[in-house]
Design an enzyme around this catalytic site. Structure first.
Site, short mmCIF file in Angstrom:
data_model
loop_
_atom_site.label_atom_id
_atom_site.label_comp_id
_atom_site.label_asym_id
_atom_site.label_seq_id
_atom_site.Cartn_x
_atom_site.Cartn_y
_atom_site.Cartn_z
N VAL A 59 -34.16 17.21 -30.15
CA VAL A 59 -34.63 16.18 -31.09
C VAL A 59 -36.06 16.13 -31.33
O VAL A 59 -36.35 15.62 -32.44
CB VAL A 59 -34.08 15.02 -30.41
N TYR A 60 -36.94 16.72 -30.43
CA TYR A 60 -38.40 16.65 -30.63
C TYR A 60 -38.65 17.15 -31.95
O TYR A 60 -38.69 18.39 -32.27
CB TYR A 60 -38.96 17.13 -29.58
#
Length: 338
Positions: A59-60
């Site tokens: 998700v980063y």
């Protein structure tokens, strides 16, 4: 650099883990992240300092963190010498089956992460939060199968309630599946709720503890009223530390006093306290400036006195339990910040 055994496994990791949420294409509330050109020197600095443990997540920065970290590590070190950790849970599209910890979602997410990281296997694959929409039996069996096919070597979990984590341990043991080797939880001088149940559980079960936000998103490293580019746009930081400001301010002031007496940066004092806590394996620290890494490394050699520890811990008051994932609608969106 100091190294330690990773929980009950045979894996050995550096006492510090470089958190790579900092590296990726800037967006939204993460407009403080560093692009690839700015990230690579810091990752290289970590490798040269002896850090062999790197943590990122799918998700980063919409996956660009994994891409940047994967390319840098391939250029700067040998794959067999380093430990790459990443995570799954957050959505990659706002559609059913593209979020959470179902068997289908995990098998897709791991392949996506392997591609972005440019590697054949992930050393530590972590569930980023608890999935209220998927039976834990389905999640644990899927993770076990990912290990058996060689895509993952070890599995870990991130912030959840201790009863939930104990349930994963029970389910794995009952079915002969691989249990979690680690817990990545929210723990620092101004958030110590993990000392009540989660940390003792991990110590009892031989599980590695690798806390996120060891410096409370930088709050412990500067004067209380000092603002940074990140703190001004970091809405989640306000959620984490906005309800207990009076007591937290006193902790920050205590860190400043101990640091001044020692002639050391505040970051070293806050990190030294965390490193000395029972069961601590590898705190996950972020580095956006060249001096951040030497400060973290220097903390390994600081032995705080009992009087200093008492001063640092004295102002603490109980905090609301924060950092867990709320239940979410099927196919819906969830935001993860740590």
């Amino acid at each position: 650099m100091q190294y330690t055994r990773f929980g009950s496994t045979g894996l050995h990791v550096s006492r510090l883990c470089l958190g790579c949420m900092t590296y990726g294409e800037a967006q939204g509330n993460h407009d403080w992240t560093l692009d690839e050109e700015a990230s690579r020197p810091l990752i290289r600095q970590a490798v040269e300092a002896g850090i062999n443990f790197f943590d990122t997540a799918n998700v980063y920065s919409n996956g660009s963190s994994e891409e940047i970290v994967g390319r840098a590590l391939k250029d700067f070190c040998n794959r067999d010498e380093i430990v790459i950790a990443t995570k799954a849970f957050a959505p990659w599209r706002g559609a059913p089956n593209t979020v959470g910890l179902s068997r289908k979602a995990l098998f897709q997410a791991v392949d996506d992460s392997l591609t972005r990281l440019g590697t054949d296997y992930i050393d530590l694959y972590q569930i980023h939060r608890w999935d209220y929409n998927t039976p834990i039996e389905e999640t644990m069996e899927a993770l076990h199968d990912l290990i058996k096919v060689g895509k993952v070597l070890h599995i870990g979990a991130s912030s959840m309630f201790a009863w939930q984590f104990m349930k994963t341990i029970h389910v794995a043991k009952m079915n002969g599946w691989t249990p979690f080797a680690s817990m990545q939880n929210h723990y620092n001088l101004i958030y110590r709720e993990e000392e009540r149940e989660m940390n003792p559980l991990c110590i009892d079960q031989g599980i590695a503890i690798m806390p996120w936000s060891p410096l409370a998103r930088g709050v412990l490293t500067r004067d209380w009223d000092e603002q940074t580019e990140r703190s001004q746009s970091d809405e989640y930081g306000k959620v984490l530390y906005g309800a207990t400001e009076d007591a937290d301010r006193q902790v920050v002031e205590a860190v400043a006093e101990v640091a001044a007496a020692r002639g050391a940066p505040r970051a070293q004092i806050a990190m030294a306290w965390l490193l000395s806590r029972p069961g601590m394996t590898s705190p996950i620290f972020g580095a956006t400036k060249e001096h951040h890494l030497p400060d973290a490394v220097a903390a390994l050699d600081i032995d705080l006195t009992d009087e200093e520890v008492a001063k640092l811990e004295g102002p603490y008051i109980p905090h609301p339990v924060l950092g867990m994932a709320p239940p979410m609608p099927i196919g819906g969106k969830v935001t993860l910040k740590g």
